[in-house]
Design a protein around this motif. Structure first.
Motif, PDB file in Angstrom:
ATOM      1  N   GLN A 416       0.664  -1.007  -0.199  1.00 35.03           N
ATOM      2  CA  GLN A 416      -0.111  -0.071   0.004  1.00 35.03           C
ATOM      3  C   GLN A 416       0.913   1.301  -0.317  1.00 35.03           C
ATOM      4  O   GLN A 416       0.617   2.674  -0.545  1.00 35.03           O
ATOM      5  N   PHE A 417       2.129   1.013   0.382  1.00 35.92           N
ATOM      6  CA  PHE A 417       3.267   2.061   0.834  1.00 35.92           C
ATOM      7  C   PHE A 417       3.458   2.561  -0.646  1.00 35.92           C
ATOM      8  O   PHE A 417       3.680   3.625  -1.437  1.00 35.92           O
ATOM      9  N   ALA A 418       3.982   1.681  -1.639  1.00 34.14           N
ATOM     10  CA  ALA A 418       4.731   1.459  -2.433  1.00 34.14           C
ATOM     11  C   ALA A 418       3.932   2.020  -3.401  1.00 34.14           C
ATOM     12  O   ALA A 418       3.965   2.885  -4.278  1.00 34.14           O
ATOM     13  N   PHE A 419       3.035   1.473  -3.683  1.00 31.90           N
ATOM     14  CA  PHE A 419       1.932   1.112  -4.326  1.00 31.90           C
ATOM     15  C   PHE A 419       1.156   2.353  -4.441  1.00 31.90           C
ATOM     16  O   PHE A 419       0.445   2.728  -5.772  1.00 31.90           O
ATOM     17  N   GLU A 420       0.919   3.321  -3.552  1.00 33.53           N
ATOM     18  CA  GLU A 420      -0.721   4.224  -3.185  1.00 33.53           C
ATOM     19  C   GLU A 420       0.088   5.139  -2.715  1.00 33.53           C
ATOM     20  O   GLU A 420      -0.024   6.392  -3.674  1.00 33.53           O
ATOM     21  N   LEU A 421       0.935   5.376  -1.331  1.00 34.30           N
ATOM     22  CA  LEU A 421       0.701   6.558  -0.871  1.00 34.30           C
ATOM     23  C   LEU A 421       1.670   7.495  -1.573  1.00 34.30           C
ATOM     24  O   LEU A 421       1.953   8.345  -2.261  1.00 34.30           O
ATOM     25  N   LEU A 422       3.133   6.652  -1.746  1.00 40.62           N
ATOM     26  CA  LEU A 422       3.732   6.938  -2.798  1.00 40.62           C
ATOM     27  C   LEU A 422       3.571   7.532  -4.228  1.00 40.62           C
ATOM     28  O   LEU A 422       3.715   8.890  -4.186  1.00 40.62           O
ATOM     29  N   ALA A 424       0.369   9.094  -4.660  1.00 41.38           N
ATOM     30  CA  ALA A 424      -0.520   9.474  -4.428  1.00 41.38           C
ATOM     31  C   ALA A 424       0.802  11.032  -4.160  1.00 41.38           C
ATOM     32  O   ALA A 424       0.150  12.578  -4.422  1.00 41.38           O
ATOM     33  N   ILE A 425       1.462  11.013  -2.941  1.00 37.58           N
ATOM     34  CA  ILE A 425       2.485  12.142  -2.824  1.00 37.58           C
ATOM     35  C   ILE A 425       3.193  12.491  -4.164  1.00 37.58           C
ATOM     36  O   ILE A 425       3.111  13.852  -3.876  1.00 37.58           O
ATOM     37  N   LEU A 426       3.827  11.816  -4.378  1.00 39.02           N
ATOM     38  CA  LEU A 426       4.899  12.166  -5.276  1.00 39.02           C
ATOM     39  C   LEU A 426       4.589  12.200  -7.065  1.00 39.02           C
ATOM     40  O   LEU A 426       4.993  13.599  -7.618  1.00 39.02           O
ATOM     41  N   GLU A 427       3.676  12.225  -7.002  1.00 42.56           N
ATOM     42  CA  GLU A 427       2.768  12.090  -8.514  1.00 42.56           C
ATOM     43  C   GLU A 427       1.883  12.707  -8.371  1.00 42.56           C
ATOM     44  O   GLU A 427       2.009  13.540  -9.113  1.00 42.56           O
ATOM     45  N   GLU A 428       0.854  13.087  -7.667  1.00 41.80           N
ATOM     46  CA  GLU A 428      -0.117  14.007  -7.570  1.00 41.80           C
ATOM     47  C   GLU A 428       0.133  15.709  -6.585  1.00 41.80           C
ATOM     48  O   GLU A 428      -0.403  16.320  -7.552  1.00 41.80           O
ATOM     49  N   LYS A 429       1.150  14.992  -5.954  1.00 37.59           N
ATOM     50  CA  LYS A 429       1.509  16.507  -4.872  1.00 37.59           C
ATOM     51  C   LYS A 429       2.348  17.135  -5.247  1.00 37.59           C
ATOM     52  O   LYS A 429       2.961  18.754  -5.489  1.00 37.59           O
ATOM     53  N   CYS A 430       3.919  16.159  -5.882  1.00 39.43           N
ATOM     54  CA  CYS A 430       4.951  17.133  -6.377  1.00 39.43           C
ATOM     55  C   CYS A 430       5.038  17.008  -7.410  1.00 39.43           C
ATOM     56  O   CYS A 430       6.365  17.774  -8.139  1.00 39.43           O
ATOM     57  N   GLY A 431       4.978  16.205  -8.588  1.00 32.89           N
ATOM     58  CA  GLY A 431       4.911  16.756 -10.008  1.00 32.89           C
ATOM     59  C   GLY A 431       5.277  15.300 -10.403  1.00 32.89           C
ATOM     60  O   GLY A 431       5.932  15.615 -11.841  1.00 32.89           O
ATOM     61  N   TYR A 432       6.271  15.069  -9.411  1.00 35.27           N
ATOM     62  CA  TYR A 432       6.858  13.343 -10.186  1.00 35.27           C
ATOM     63  C   TYR A 432       6.280  12.907 -11.156  1.00 35.27           C
ATOM     64  O   TYR A 432       5.024  11.922 -10.725  1.00 35.27           O
ATOM     65  N   ARG A 433       6.756  11.724 -11.591  1.00 38.50           N
ATOM     66  CA  ARG A 433       6.846  11.047 -12.617  1.00 38.50           C
ATOM     67  C   ARG A 433       6.902   9.422 -12.175  1.00 38.50           C
ATOM     68  O   ARG A 433       8.487   9.112 -11.895  1.00 38.50           O
ATOM     69  N   LEU A 434       6.595   8.533 -11.424  1.00 39.09           N
ATOM     70  CA  LEU A 434       7.079   7.665 -11.371  1.00 39.09           C
ATOM     71  C   LEU A 434       6.878   6.376 -12.262  1.00 39.09           C
ATOM     72  O   LEU A 434       5.584   5.866 -12.870  1.00 39.09           O
ATOM     73  N   LYS A 529       3.780   9.533  12.016  1.00 38.15           N
ATOM     74  CA  LYS A 529       4.515  10.938  12.203  1.00 38.15           C
ATOM     75  C   LYS A 529       4.816  11.652  10.694  1.00 38.15           C
ATOM     76  O   LYS A 529       4.755  12.399  10.060  1.00 38.15           O
ATOM     77  N   SER A 530       4.967  10.473   9.166  1.00 38.38           N
ATOM     78  CA  SER A 530       5.845  10.742   8.281  1.00 38.38           C
ATOM     79  C   SER A 530       4.364  10.744   7.026  1.00 38.38           C
ATOM     80  O   SER A 530       4.087  10.769   6.162  1.00 38.38           O
ATOM     81  N   GLU A 531       2.998  10.600   7.317  1.00 43.73           N
ATOM     82  CA  GLU A 531       2.329  10.909   6.472  1.00 43.73           C
ATOM     83  C   GLU A 531       1.921  11.939   6.510  1.00 43.73           C
ATOM     84  O   GLU A 531       1.143  12.413   5.319  1.00 43.73           O
ATOM     85  N   TYR A 532       2.268  13.587   7.368  1.00 43.19           N
ATOM     86  CA  TYR A 532       1.842  14.192   7.327  1.00 43.19           C
ATOM     87  C   TYR A 532       2.542  14.757   5.256  1.00 43.19           C
ATOM     88  O   TYR A 532       3.911  14.660   5.721  1.00 43.19           O
ATOM     89  N   LYS A 533       2.348  15.839   4.753  1.00 48.64           N
ATOM     90  CA  LYS A 533       2.910  15.952   3.192  1.00 48.64           C
ATOM     91  C   LYS A 533       4.037  17.069   3.708  1.00 48.64           C
ATOM     92  O   LYS A 533       4.991  16.217   3.105  1.00 48.64           O
ATOM     93  N   HIS A 534       3.859  17.572   4.901  1.00 49.17           N
ATOM     94  CA  HIS A 534       4.978  18.383   4.847  1.00 49.17           C
ATOM     95  C   HIS A 534       5.960  17.850   6.144  1.00 49.17           C
ATOM     96  O   HIS A 534       7.533  18.691   6.699  1.00 49.17           O
ATOM     97  N   SER A 535       5.861  16.393   6.732  1.00 46.20           N
ATOM     98  CA  SER A 535       7.025  16.143   7.777  1.00 46.20           C
ATOM     99  C   SER A 535       8.653  15.949   6.642  1.00 46.20           C
ATOM    100  O   SER A 535       8.725  16.448   5.283  1.00 46.20           O
ATOM    101  N   TYR A 536       9.663  15.612   8.139  1.00 43.28           N
ATOM    102  CA  TYR A 536      10.477  15.398   7.504  1.00 43.28           C
ATOM    103  C   TYR A 536      10.427  14.688   6.465  1.00 43.28           C
ATOM    104  O   TYR A 536      11.791  14.278   5.320  1.00 43.28           O
ATOM    105  N   PHE A 537      10.137  13.573   6.497  1.00 41.23           N
ATOM    106  CA  PHE A 537      10.433  12.213   5.261  1.00 41.23           C
ATOM    107  C   PHE A 537       9.932  12.755   4.254  1.00 41.23           C
ATOM    108  O   PHE A 537      10.681  12.223   2.779  1.00 41.23           O
ATOM    109  N   TRP A 538       8.740  13.467   4.262  1.00 40.43           N
ATOM    110  CA  TRP A 538       8.705  13.673   2.482  1.00 40.43           C
ATOM    111  C   TRP A 538       9.488  14.494   2.215  1.00 40.43           C
ATOM    112  O   TRP A 538       9.851  15.156   1.165  1.00 40.43           O
ATOM    113  N   LYS A 539       9.961  16.228   2.747  1.00 36.91           N
ATOM    114  CA  LYS A 539      10.933  16.512   2.517  1.00 36.91           C
ATOM    115  C   LYS A 539      11.982  16.197   2.288  1.00 36.91           C
ATOM    116  O   LYS A 539      12.947  16.982   0.943  1.00 36.91           O
TER     117      LYS A 539
END
Length: 557
Positions: A416-422, A424-434, A529-539
């Motif tokens: 779920q993390f690899a195929f859904e959450l990543l 959702a954040i990297l492609e839909e919020k940050c504009g990357y293509r995976l 703690k890392s689920e929040y978009k502006h957390s240190y993990f996503w930064k």
């Protein structure tokens, strides 16, 4: 014949009035002596006096004499006989209504004149008009009859021709000369937008008029005096002075103020020590202020207030002594001296500077290390840097989830993390293509060549580590080997390691993967703690991903 008694009666009335007697039955208004006007003229030129009435003392105006039946008579005071004499019209003297004209004026015309208005019941006398006729000198003016005006260098000024109110119809025909030589202007007044030193001098205005076919001049002269602009007192010394001294020595330090070209008597200059005024020198005080003195130089006047140390003590070291310049209650300037013991002050100051610099550098380094991710992302956003342009890559990252068949059945959270959450954040919020194998590669393409092909089309290799890694039966072993080969050998792609769950033992990982784990390209997932978009993990993940311009990211969003 009937007019003669009236004339003598008028003369008698005016004469008695001037001597202080008031004739009963007549209303008499008089002007005070300080309201008199003095007119300077050159001998042989035209002079003109006007009958003027005192403000508020008369019920009539000189422009409305006939309506009230008033007649105007002019008198000249004879100092030798101590009485006033009636003036009569002649070839040289004219009386036209309220005007008395001289065609021309002679030296004997010098004297005091006044006018009288009478209508049989009411008598009004005007103020004294003093006419000063001066013989013509070699120049176009006489210093004895000049008018004076003062100006300030750099300021503007307008010079009207003095006492020309009676020639309003011809005022624009005035010709102006400087020092009798240069014709500088024609008009009613002379204007200077910004005065310069060379503008000082005598300015003569001359009006030429004709009377009975004869040409007459009316001349006035102004002496323009220029002054330097006022300069606000300025503290010259001290400003912020560190002075080396020796214990026990006698030292005098002067507080110096530039007062400008003229002395400023209202300038207060004093010394303060610990917010208290230093006492005036009277005996052998350790420190005192001497009396102020003024020094005149070519540039102007300087005011000095000495601070006297009869003997420098330890109490004086490392202390501030303030010199205070006060011009007004709202205008105050302050400088100080700081005494330091000779031989120690420079070393101490240098050490303090070095320590301060080192502390600042350490603090900056700590800030940069601690906030390096945030600083880098902020720099990207400000500059809009995009490192993906022109590299012919199609994907920003290849997602590799290390999994075996056994783990695949129980790894719903990791999948779920690899195929859904990543995505959702990297492609839909940050504009990357995976590029996700399970999502983007068709089953028929699942070959070794296809995996290598897709990895080569990516800029990053994201490896999601599992704590249940077993090297024997991994379905993604080939993907891992291929990716690590591209990272370590070919160096065509940069790795990003995501530790989804804490890994205590990494010995089961290939040596090449263990080597990558020691790098700074690992990001640890910390659950909620890392689920929040502006957390240190996503930064940090975005920091490790390639920089992309905002327009590209916004377009992808």
């Amino acid at each position: 014949m009937l007019a003669l008694p009236w004339m003598f009666f008028l003369i008698f009335t005016i004469s008695e009035m001037r001597n202080g007697d008031i004739t009963e039955g007549y209303e008499i208004d008089r002007c005070l002596q300080f309201e008199s006007t003095m007119i300077f003229v050159l001998e042989g030129e035209h002079a003109r006096l006007r009958c003027r009435l005192c403000n508020g003392s008369s019920p009539i105006e000189t422009s409305d004499l006939q309506t009230h039946g008033f007649t105007v008579s002019w008198f000249k005071y004879n100092a030798k006989r101590d009485h006033s004499e009636l003036l009569n019209k002649g070839s040289r003297i004219s009386i036209q209504g309220p005007l008395l004209g001289f065609w021309p004026a002679t030296f004997n015309d010098t004297g005091r004149y006044f006018c009288s208005l009478f209508n049989g019941t009411h008598n009004v006398t005007g103020p004294n008009e003093i006419l000063d006729v001066t013989p013509v000198s070699d120049g176009c003016y006489s210093e004895e009859i000049e008018y004076s005006r003062s100006g300030v260098i750099g300021a503007s000024i307008e010079l009207p021709c003095p006492h020309m109110e009676e020639y309003k119809n011809n005022i624009e025909d005035l010709k102006w000369y400087k020092d009798c030589q240069k014709n500088v202007h024609t008009g009613s007044s002379l204007f200077f937008g910004s005065l310069e030193k060379e503008n000082a001098g005598h300015y003569t205005c001359i009006l030429t008029i004709r009377h009975r076919g004869i040409q007459y001049n009316v001349t006035r002269t102004l002496k323009l005096k220029l002054e330097e602009p006022s300069v606000a007192p300025k503290l010259v010394y001290p400003h912020q002075e560190h002075i080396e001294v020796t214990l026990g020595e006698r030292r005098i330090i002067n507080c110096t103020v530039y007062a400008g070209p003229k002395s400023k008597r209202d300038v207060m200059l004093t010394w303060l020590f610990r917010k208290t005024y230093v006492t005036t020198c009277k005996g052998m005080e350790p420190v005192c202020k001497d009396s102020r003195r003024e020094t005149t130089t070519e540039n102007g006047i300087y005011i000095v207030r000495p601070l006297v140390f009869t003997q420098v003590t330890k109490e004086h070291l490392n202390q501030y002594f303030n010199c205070v310049l006060r011009v007004t209650s709202e205008q105050e300037t302050m400088g100080y001296i700081f005494l330091q013991e000779k031989g120690k002050s420079s070393v101490q100051r240098t050490v303090k500077y070095l320590i301060s610099i080192i502390v600042v550098l350490i603090a900056l380094a700590m800030v940069c290390v601690h906030f390096n991710v945030q600083i880098a992302l902020c720099f990207r956003d400000l500059t809009g840097r995009d490192e993906t342009l022109g590299d012919s890559k199609e994907y920003d990252a290849y997602i590799l989830l290390l999994k075996s068949d056994e783990i695949l059945l129980n790894a719903n959270e990791e999948q779920q993390f690899a195929f859904e959450l990543l995505p959702a954040i990297l492609e839909e919020k940050c504009g990357y293509r995976l590029c996700i194998f399970e999502r983007d590669i068709l089953p028929g393409e699942a070959s070794a060549e296809s995996i290598l092909f897709y990895i080569n089309k990516c800029r990053r290799l994201i490896i999601i580590l599992s704590k249940d890694y077993v090297d024997d039966d991994f379905k993604s072993t080939y993907e891992l080997v291929t990716g690590l080969h591209q990272v370590l050998v070919e160096r065509q792609i940069k790795p990003i390691l995501i530790e989804f769950k804490p890994i205590n033992n990494t010995k089961s990982f290939p040596e090449s993967l263990q080597l990558l784990l020691k790098s700074k390209r690992t990001v640890k997932w910390r659950g909620n703690k890392s689920e929040y978009k502006h957390s240190y993990f996503w930064k940090k993940l975005r920091y490790l991903m390639p920089a992309k311009g905002r327009r590209v990211q916004a377009g992808n969003q």
